[in-house]
Design a protein around this motif. Structure first.
Motif, PDB file in Angstrom:
ATOM      1  N   HIS A  29       0.834  -1.138   0.096  1.00 50.40           N
ATOM      2  CA  HIS A  29       0.212  -0.047   0.023  1.00 50.40           C
ATOM      3  C   HIS A  29       0.957   1.170  -0.261  1.00 50.40           C
ATOM      4  O   HIS A  29       0.925   2.028   0.867  1.00 50.40           O
ATOM      5  CB  HIS A  29      -1.064  -0.112   1.181  1.00 50.40           C
ATOM      6  N   GLY A  30       1.675   1.165  -0.917  1.00 52.14           N
ATOM      7  CA  GLY A  30       2.672   2.504  -1.021  1.00 52.14           C
ATOM      8  C   GLY A  30       2.288   3.819  -1.618  1.00 52.14           C
ATOM      9  O   GLY A  30       1.411   3.601  -2.397  1.00 52.14           O
ATOM     10  N   THR A  31       2.409   4.881  -0.981  1.00 54.96           N
ATOM     11  CA  THR A  31       1.955   6.145  -1.399  1.00 54.96           C
ATOM     12  C   THR A  31       2.974   6.673  -2.175  1.00 54.96           C
ATOM     13  O   THR A  31       4.018   6.726  -2.079  1.00 54.96           O
ATOM     14  CB  THR A  31       1.553   6.821  -0.028  1.00 54.96           C
ATOM     15  N   ARG A  32       2.357   7.643  -3.264  1.00 50.44           N
ATOM     16  CA  ARG A  32       3.048   8.618  -3.967  1.00 50.44           C
ATOM     17  C   ARG A  32       3.931   8.075  -4.935  1.00 50.44           C
ATOM     18  O   ARG A  32       4.318   8.771  -5.732  1.00 50.44           O
ATOM     19  CB  ARG A  32       4.063   9.318  -3.175  1.00 50.44           C
ATOM     20  N   ILE A  33       3.804   6.810  -5.034  1.00 54.43           N
ATOM     21  CA  ILE A  33       4.450   6.205  -6.123  1.00 54.43           C
ATOM     22  C   ILE A  33       4.123   6.555  -7.384  1.00 54.43           C
ATOM     23  O   ILE A  33       4.867   6.815  -8.416  1.00 54.43           O
ATOM     24  CB  ILE A  33       4.571   4.496  -6.186  1.00 54.43           C
ATOM     25  N   HIS A  34       2.825   6.837  -7.843  1.00 54.04           N
ATOM     26  CA  HIS A  34       2.270   7.425  -8.923  1.00 54.04           C
ATOM     27  C   HIS A  34       2.850   8.596  -9.519  1.00 54.04           C
ATOM     28  O   HIS A  34       2.869   9.047 -10.470  1.00 54.04           O
ATOM     29  CB  HIS A  34       0.733   7.532  -9.014  1.00 54.04           C
ATOM     30  N   SER A  35       3.548   9.273  -8.470  1.00 59.96           N
ATOM     31  CA  SER A  35       4.082  10.804  -8.927  1.00 59.96           C
ATOM     32  C   SER A  35       5.588  10.596  -9.426  1.00 59.96           C
ATOM     33  O   SER A  35       6.144  11.613  -9.840  1.00 59.96           O
ATOM     34  CB  SER A  35       4.212  11.706  -7.552  1.00 59.96           C
ATOM     35  N   TYR A  36       6.022   9.241  -9.354  1.00 57.87           N
ATOM     36  CA  TYR A  36       7.548   9.127  -9.944  1.00 57.87           C
ATOM     37  C   TYR A  36       7.449   8.265 -10.852  1.00 57.87           C
ATOM     38  O   TYR A  36       8.473   7.496 -11.137  1.00 57.87           O
ATOM     39  CB  TYR A  36       8.240   8.611  -8.714  1.00 57.87           C
ATOM     40  N   LEU A  37       6.514   8.031 -11.671  1.00 58.66           N
ATOM     41  CA  LEU A  37       6.659   6.986 -12.794  1.00 58.66           C
ATOM     42  C   LEU A  37       7.408   7.428 -13.930  1.00 58.66           C
ATOM     43  O   LEU A  37       7.658   6.457 -14.972  1.00 58.66           O
ATOM     44  CB  LEU A  37       5.098   6.835 -13.099  1.00 58.66           C
ATOM     45  N   ASP A  38       7.718   8.710 -14.241  1.00 61.20           N
ATOM     46  CA  ASP A  38       8.939   9.054 -15.143  1.00 61.20           C
ATOM     47  C   ASP A  38      10.183   8.242 -15.087  1.00 61.20           C
ATOM     48  O   ASP A  38      10.821   8.471 -16.067  1.00 61.20           O
ATOM     49  CB  ASP A  38       9.120  10.539 -15.216  1.00 61.20           C
ATOM     50  N   GLU A  39      10.410   7.419 -13.819  1.00 59.20           N
ATOM     51  CA  GLU A  39      11.632   6.711 -13.620  1.00 59.20           C
ATOM     52  C   GLU A  39      11.257   5.211 -13.837  1.00 59.20           C
ATOM     53  O   GLU A  39      12.399   4.514 -13.271  1.00 59.20           O
ATOM     54  CB  GLU A  39      12.428   7.413 -12.714  1.00 59.20           C
ATOM     55  N   ALA A  40      10.180   4.802 -14.222  1.00 60.37           N
ATOM     56  CA  ALA A  40       9.713   3.526 -14.231  1.00 60.37           C
ATOM     57  C   ALA A  40      10.529   2.714 -14.854  1.00 60.37           C
ATOM     58  O   ALA A  40      10.850   1.420 -14.560  1.00 60.37           O
ATOM     59  CB  ALA A  40       8.162   3.181 -14.732  1.00 60.37           C
ATOM     60  N   ASP A  41      11.268   3.134 -15.871  1.00 63.72           N
ATOM     61  CA  ASP A  41      12.172   2.332 -17.008  1.00 63.72           C
ATOM     62  C   ASP A  41      13.214   2.000 -15.930  1.00 63.72           C
ATOM     63  O   ASP A  41      13.891   0.950 -16.719  1.00 63.72           O
ATOM     64  CB  ASP A  41      12.171   3.132 -18.253  1.00 63.72           C
ATOM     65  N   GLN A  42      13.710   2.667 -15.206  1.00 69.54           N
ATOM     66  CA  GLN A  42      14.962   2.255 -14.465  1.00 69.54           C
ATOM     67  C   GLN A  42      14.915   1.355 -13.443  1.00 69.54           C
ATOM     68  O   GLN A  42      15.874   0.683 -12.907  1.00 69.54           O
ATOM     69  CB  GLN A  42      15.342   3.606 -13.657  1.00 69.54           C
ATOM     70  N   LEU A  43      13.510   0.800 -13.385  1.00 75.75           N
ATOM     71  CA  LEU A  43      13.183  -0.331 -12.511  1.00 75.75           C
ATOM     72  C   LEU A  43      13.451  -1.665 -13.270  1.00 75.75           C
ATOM     73  O   LEU A  43      12.742  -2.181 -13.931  1.00 75.75           O
ATOM     74  CB  LEU A  43      11.790  -0.552 -11.877  1.00 75.75           C
ATOM     75  N   THR A  44      14.637  -2.337 -13.155  1.00 70.40           N
ATOM     76  CA  THR A  44      14.990  -3.525 -13.556  1.00 70.40           C
ATOM     77  C   THR A  44      15.099  -4.730 -12.395  1.00 70.40           C
ATOM     78  O   THR A  44      15.265  -6.032 -13.084  1.00 70.40           O
ATOM     79  CB  THR A  44      16.351  -3.373 -14.530  1.00 70.40           C
ATOM     80  N   VAL A  45      15.119  -4.444 -11.358  1.00 68.39           N
ATOM     81  CA  VAL A  45      15.295  -5.600 -10.408  1.00 68.39           C
ATOM     82  C   VAL A  45      13.981  -6.268 -10.107  1.00 68.39           C
ATOM     83  O   VAL A  45      12.957  -5.698 -10.429  1.00 68.39           O
ATOM     84  CB  VAL A  45      16.081  -5.041  -9.154  1.00 68.39           C
ATOM     85  N   PRO A  46      13.922  -7.442  -9.638  1.00 66.85           N
ATOM     86  CA  PRO A  46      12.443  -8.013  -9.083  1.00 66.85           C
ATOM     87  C   PRO A  46      11.694  -6.878  -8.339  1.00 66.85           C
ATOM     88  O   PRO A  46      12.279  -6.520  -7.136  1.00 66.85           O
ATOM     89  CB  PRO A  46      12.984  -9.302  -8.289  1.00 66.85           C
ATOM     90  N   ALA A  47      10.492  -6.870  -8.699  1.00 65.47           N
ATOM     91  CA  ALA A  47       9.830  -5.960  -7.810  1.00 65.47           C
ATOM     92  C   ALA A  47       8.107  -6.441  -7.716  1.00 65.47           C
ATOM     93  O   ALA A  47       7.696  -7.070  -8.676  1.00 65.47           O
ATOM     94  CB  ALA A  47       9.618  -4.702  -8.634  1.00 65.47           C
ATOM     95  N   SER A  48       7.587  -6.116  -6.685  1.00 66.90           N
ATOM     96  CA  SER A  48       6.185  -6.733  -6.248  1.00 66.90           C
ATOM     97  C   SER A  48       5.684  -5.496  -5.429  1.00 66.90           C
ATOM     98  O   SER A  48       6.223  -5.319  -4.147  1.00 66.90           O
ATOM     99  CB  SER A  48       6.236  -7.992  -5.575  1.00 66.90           C
TER     100      SER A  48
END
Length: 228
Positions: free
Chosen positions: A142-161
């Motif tokens: 239930h992470g807050t504010r993540i939607h405000s940082y989606l311009d860097e989503a392409d930098q997420l390359t490690v396993p994520a859940s």
């Protein structure tokens, strides 16, 4: 599996010490590690129990008091918790978290792998640990504010859940849907929306706790950690 838990000190790159909590799995040798970024209430008894639970599953698990620069320590006061969240310097917090990751990675009982697990406001830090820092895996509840940082989503390359509830009054679906869309093409990333899940679905003492949702999210989190 029994664990050994203790209060510890983290150290900033400037040499300033601040409080933390550490749980070490039973047994010999080294373990993959999980750095926990708690909700705005800090590392209270509830969070200590969650830390120990992940240590019991074989992870060297630690949590820094990442509000030490404003109002340190755990608090049950909503106004205090919200005030220090609003005053928190995200950039400085990322520097402090980076140092904490490095410190945990260098721990004699760590095998060199460090994941970051974030709850609520801490979920943003877990996400940014994956996009900006050197975390080996990330999980957010239930992470807050993540939607405000989606311009860097392409930098997420490690396993994520990343886990949300569709009845979360603090993270509504109009914030969750963009996260799902931004990470849809990422082979290592899962965004899970739990039917009926409210905010704090993973927190046993909070009003929104849902045992079934919490267990489902935890199973996915463990799989993510074990993939790093």
């Amino acid at each position: 599996m029994s664990v050994s838990s203790s209060n510890i000190k983290f150290t900033t790159r400037e040499g300033e010490s601040y409080d933390g909590r550490l749980s070490i799995p039973a047994g010999e040798g080294t373990f993959p590690a999980v750095l926990v970024m708690p909700a705005i209430f800090g590392t209270d008894a509830e969070m200590e129990g969650l830390i120990e639970a992940y240590a019991a599953d074989g992870f060297l698990t630690a949590a820094p008091d990442y509000f030490f620069r404003t109002i340190p320590g755990p608090t049950g006061d909503w106004d205090v918790a919200r005030d220090r969240m609003n005053r928190h310097d995200i950039d400085q917090g990322l520097v402090d978290m980076s140092d904490a990751i490095d410190e945990l990675r260098a721990h004699e009982r760590c095998n060199g792998k460090v994941a970051v697990l974030g709850f609520c406001f801490g979920g943003l830090f877990a996400y940014l640990a994956g996009t900006r820092l050197n975390a080996d895996a990330i999980v957010a509840y239930h992470g807050t504010r993540i939607h405000s940082y989606l311009d860097e989503a392409d930098q997420l390359t490690v396993p994520a859940s990343l886990h949300y509830g569709d009845a979360d009054q603090f993270v509504p679906m109009d914030q969750v849907d963009p996260v799902s869309a931004a990470l849809a093409g990422h082979a290592n990333a899962d965004v899970v929306v739990h039917s009926g899940g409210q905010h704090n679905f993973s927190m046993p003492t909070k009003a929104g706790f849902d045992a079934d949702v919490a267990q489902a999210a935890r199973v996915a989190a463990l799989a993510c950690f074990r993939a790093m």
